[in-house]
Design a protein around this motif. Structure first.
Motif, short mmCIF file in Angstrom:
data_model
loop_
_atom_site.label_atom_id
_atom_site.label_comp_id
_atom_site.label_asym_id
_atom_site.label_seq_id
_atom_site.Cartn_x
_atom_site.Cartn_y
_atom_site.Cartn_z
N PHE A 81 -3.33 4.24 17.41
CA PHE A 81 -2.66 4.08 16.12
C PHE A 81 -2.11 5.43 15.68
O PHE A 81 -2.75 6.47 15.86
N THR A 82 -0.92 5.42 15.10
CA THR A 82 -0.33 6.68 14.64
C THR A 82 -1.08 7.20 13.42
O THR A 82 -1.67 6.42 12.66
N ARG A 83 -1.05 8.50 13.24
CA ARG A 83 -1.71 9.10 12.08
C ARG A 83 -1.13 8.54 10.78
O ARG A 83 -1.86 8.28 9.81
N GLU A 84 0.19 8.36 10.78
CA GLU A 84 0.84 7.84 9.58
C GLU A 84 0.36 6.42 9.27
O GLU A 84 0.04 6.09 8.13
N ALA A 85 0.28 5.57 10.31
CA ALA A 85 -0.15 4.19 10.10
C ALA A 85 -1.59 4.14 9.59
O ALA A 85 -1.91 3.36 8.67
N MET A 86 -2.46 4.97 10.14
CA MET A 86 -3.86 4.98 9.69
C MET A 86 -3.97 5.49 8.26
O MET A 86 -4.74 4.97 7.46
N ALA A 87 -3.19 6.54 7.95
CA ALA A 87 -3.26 7.12 6.61
C ALA A 87 -2.75 6.13 5.56
O ALA A 87 -3.33 5.99 4.48
N VAL A 88 -1.65 5.43 5.89
CA VAL A 88 -1.10 4.44 4.96
C VAL A 88 -2.12 3.33 4.71
O VAL A 88 -2.35 2.91 3.57
N ALA A 89 -2.75 2.85 5.78
CA ALA A 89 -3.76 1.79 5.63
C ALA A 89 -4.94 2.27 4.79
O ALA A 89 -5.49 1.51 3.99
N SER A 90 -5.31 3.53 4.95
CA SER A 90 -6.41 4.08 4.14
C SER A 90 -6.04 4.13 2.66
O SER A 90 -6.87 3.83 1.79
N ARG A 91 -4.78 4.52 2.38
CA ARG A 91 -4.35 4.62 0.98
C ARG A 91 -4.22 3.25 0.33
O ARG A 91 -4.56 3.07 -0.84
N GLU A 92 -3.70 2.26 1.09
CA GLU A 92 -3.39 0.97 0.50
C GLU A 92 -4.57 0.01 0.48
O GLU A 92 -4.55 -1.00 -0.22
N SER A 93 -5.60 0.33 1.25
CA SER A 93 -6.77 -0.55 1.31
C SER A 93 -7.88 -0.04 0.38
O SER A 93 -7.73 0.99 -0.27
N CYS A 94 -8.98 -0.76 0.38
CA CYS A 94 -10.14 -0.38 -0.43
C CYS A 94 -11.21 0.33 0.40
O CYS A 94 -12.39 0.34 0.03
N ILE A 95 -10.80 0.94 1.52
CA ILE A 95 -11.80 1.42 2.48
C ILE A 95 -12.67 2.54 1.92
O ILE A 95 -13.86 2.62 2.23
#
Length: 552
Positions: A228-242
């Motif tokens: 997974f790209t760093r950008e994709a992981m970072a976006v998912a972290s920001r937009e999710s409740c993780i």
């Protein structure tokens, strides 16, 4: 050297020496995370460098790995040289003094621990010295390809034999580590399995928790052969409740336990750190950008339990050896089986009073790669792209458990919660459609359906089919069809024998006959009877998959 190796470590050394005696120049040793590869490497280096008098190099690519190897050598009372940046050498000497009370650094020693990057950057300076090296030993050898920086550093030793060590020889890019493929190794030596090490008490038992969450909903799919790209992981972290989920489930499942969190990016890591601290949990974030002294002190504080939670970004998936770690939290997804097993392995070290490790997976890695002690087949070949496999795990529906378990089981083995599933058998479904609806569970099918399936396995004799076709299309056509039918019958017998070997292995792992049938269906998308009724080419393909899975 003052250390007694475990039986399996000594066995690995014996296999290494036999391979070298048999003429191999660069064996690759595969042994799980936590099995004590560092000690096995250092003991092998002692035999080569001290006992046999062969100038020997141990190579690693991260300062933490270089430091860990040097501390292991110090514990074995083996003097050694170090080629690394000056600040790293100073830090290693301090670490040795903390660990054993004195330093074992000696620039005249026949054993040298080298940093890959330092050696490559100073290759001209060390050329004459490198020409005299007779043995190289490479840590984390899954990185080594002929044309990358690891391969380049090892090519500086033209007169040396080599030995590689790794826990996971499968690369994400599917390149092979063999000399016939993309790497430098000419044979593979397999160590004990993770399951064996757990059963024998060398690694910790574990419990895995897969809490419900929304991270994967926001994660963009990775490309084939890439993570997974760093950008994709970072976006998912920001937009999710993780961030909130991680802390909530830490408090729920492993409160006050020594925990390593694998985060996706620096921003998310510091958000996690703040969230932990806001809940009165001592936490520290370390990344590749953290200054050396702060990084070293952060690890010391964690080892001495002044910090309860150590958050990192792609820093500790390799080489961190802290037996006290009780929990690993996966907040960073990966498509790499190697990274997955390395991360989980941080918690599998044994420690007195530690009943089991806890693995909390918020990002779907368990579903992608499976349990840490399941059987895996390794190869030096390139990995040929294969079809996507069915997910063989289900997650317990009990929210106080949320453990993954083998899909062939009808109830969670941890809390006993039964898996409930309803079937719609109406609508005149065929036997094969009905089988799909029950996940390959033959015990749930009625006798007539089973007889229908089994009848498909009985192949017409070559003589009968030849005669029938000859009457319709001529003698030549009849002979040809009869020959092909015989080939199909022979392939069916061959496939049946291979399935029997596979089923025997499943029996050995404790599966019942019912569970074996179900596992076959879930793994290969068809029943055993269905596989044995395929065309010749299709049966051959299924047999190849089975042989690959079980290593036969």
């Amino acid at each position: 050297m003052s250390y007694v190796l475990r039986n399996y470590q000594q066995d690995l050394k014996n296999k290494i020496y036999k391979a070298l005696d048999d003429g191999f120049k660069a064996p690759l040793v595969v042994s799980p995370t936590g099995s004590g590869k560092s000690l096995t490497m250092c003991s092998t280096a002692y035999d080569m460098g001290i006992t046999q008098g062969l100038p020997t190099v141990i190579s690693a690519h991260r300062r933490e790995l270089v430091s860990q190897l040097c501390v292991s050598l110090a514990r074995l009372k083996i003097p050694h040289n170090i080629i690394a940046p000056k600040n790293v050498v100073v830090g290693i000497i301090a670490a040795q003094r903390r660990a054993v009370g004195k330093q074992w650094y000696d620039h005249r020693a026949p054993i040298t621990v080298v940093s890959v990057d330092t050696l490559n950057s100073r290759s001209d300076r060390y050329k004459n010295w490198a020409d005299g090296i007779r043995v190289w030993i490479q840590d984390e050898a899954a990185h080594v390809l002929k044309n990358n920086k690891w391969g380049k550093s090892l090519s500086l030793f033209p007169n040396a034999i080599g030995i590689g060590f790794t826990a996971t020889p499968q690369r994400l890019d599917k390149r092979g580590l063999g000399t016939h493929a993309d790497g430098l190794f000419d044979t593979m030596i397999l160590g004990p399995s993770t399951k064996y090490l757990i059963n024998e008490g060398y690694l910790s038992k574990y419990k895995i928790v897969v809490p419900p969450g929304d991270y994967e909903k926001h994660l963009v799919k990775a490309n084939e052969g890439s993570d997974f790209t760093r950008e994709a992981m970072a976006v998912a972290s920001r937009e999710s409740c993780i961030v909130g989920d991680v802390v909530k489930n830490y408090l729920k499942f492993c409160k006050n336990k020594l925990t390593i969190v694998f985060a996706t990016d620096i921003e998310s890591a510091f958000k996690l750190e703040k969230e932990f601290i806001d809940h009165q949990i001592p936490a520290k974030t370390l990344t590749g950008e953290t200054p050396d002294q702060e990084r070293s002190q952060g690890i010391i504080d964690f080892e001495e339990e002044r910090t309860k939670v150590l958050i990192n970004v792609d820093l500790f998936d390799e080489g961190l050896d802290i037996p006290g770690v009780e929990c690993v939290i996966m907040a960073r997804p990966t498509m790499s089986i190697g990274k997955h097993l390395q991360c989980i392995g941080r918690a599998l070290r044994v420690k007195k009073g530690k009943p089991h490790a806890i693995i909390i997976d918020h990002v779907g890695n368990i579903k992608r790669h499976g349990l840490p002690d399941q059987h895996r087949t390794w190869t030096l070949d390139r990995i040929v792209k294969r079809r996507d496999t069915t997910n063989l795990l289900r997650i317990c529906s009990n929210h106080m458990c949320n453990s993954p378990y083998d899909k062939v089981l009808e109830a969670c083995p941890y809390c006993g919660t039964e898996y409930l599933k309803t079937y719609n058998r109406s609508g005149g479904t065929s036997a094969r459609e009905a089988l799909e609806q029950v996940d390959g569970d033959l015990m749930l099918l009625d006798p007539d359906t089973i007889r229908e399936l089994e009848s498909e396995m009985i192949l017409e004799s070559p003589e009968e089919i030849s005669e029938r076709v000859a009457m319709a299309a001529g003698t030549a056509a009849g002979i040809s069809v009869g020959r092909k039918q015989q080939e199909r019958i022979d392939m069916q017998k061959q496939l049946a024998q291979t399935i029997a070997v596979w089923a025997g292995k499943m029996k050995h792992f404790g599966y019942s006959d019912r569970q074996i049938h179900k596992k076959f269906f879930l793994t290969y998308d068809m029943s055993i009877t269905g596989a044995l009724s395929l065309k010749t080419k299709e049966m051959k393909s299924i047999e190849g998959m089975i042989k690959y899975e079980v290593g036969i």
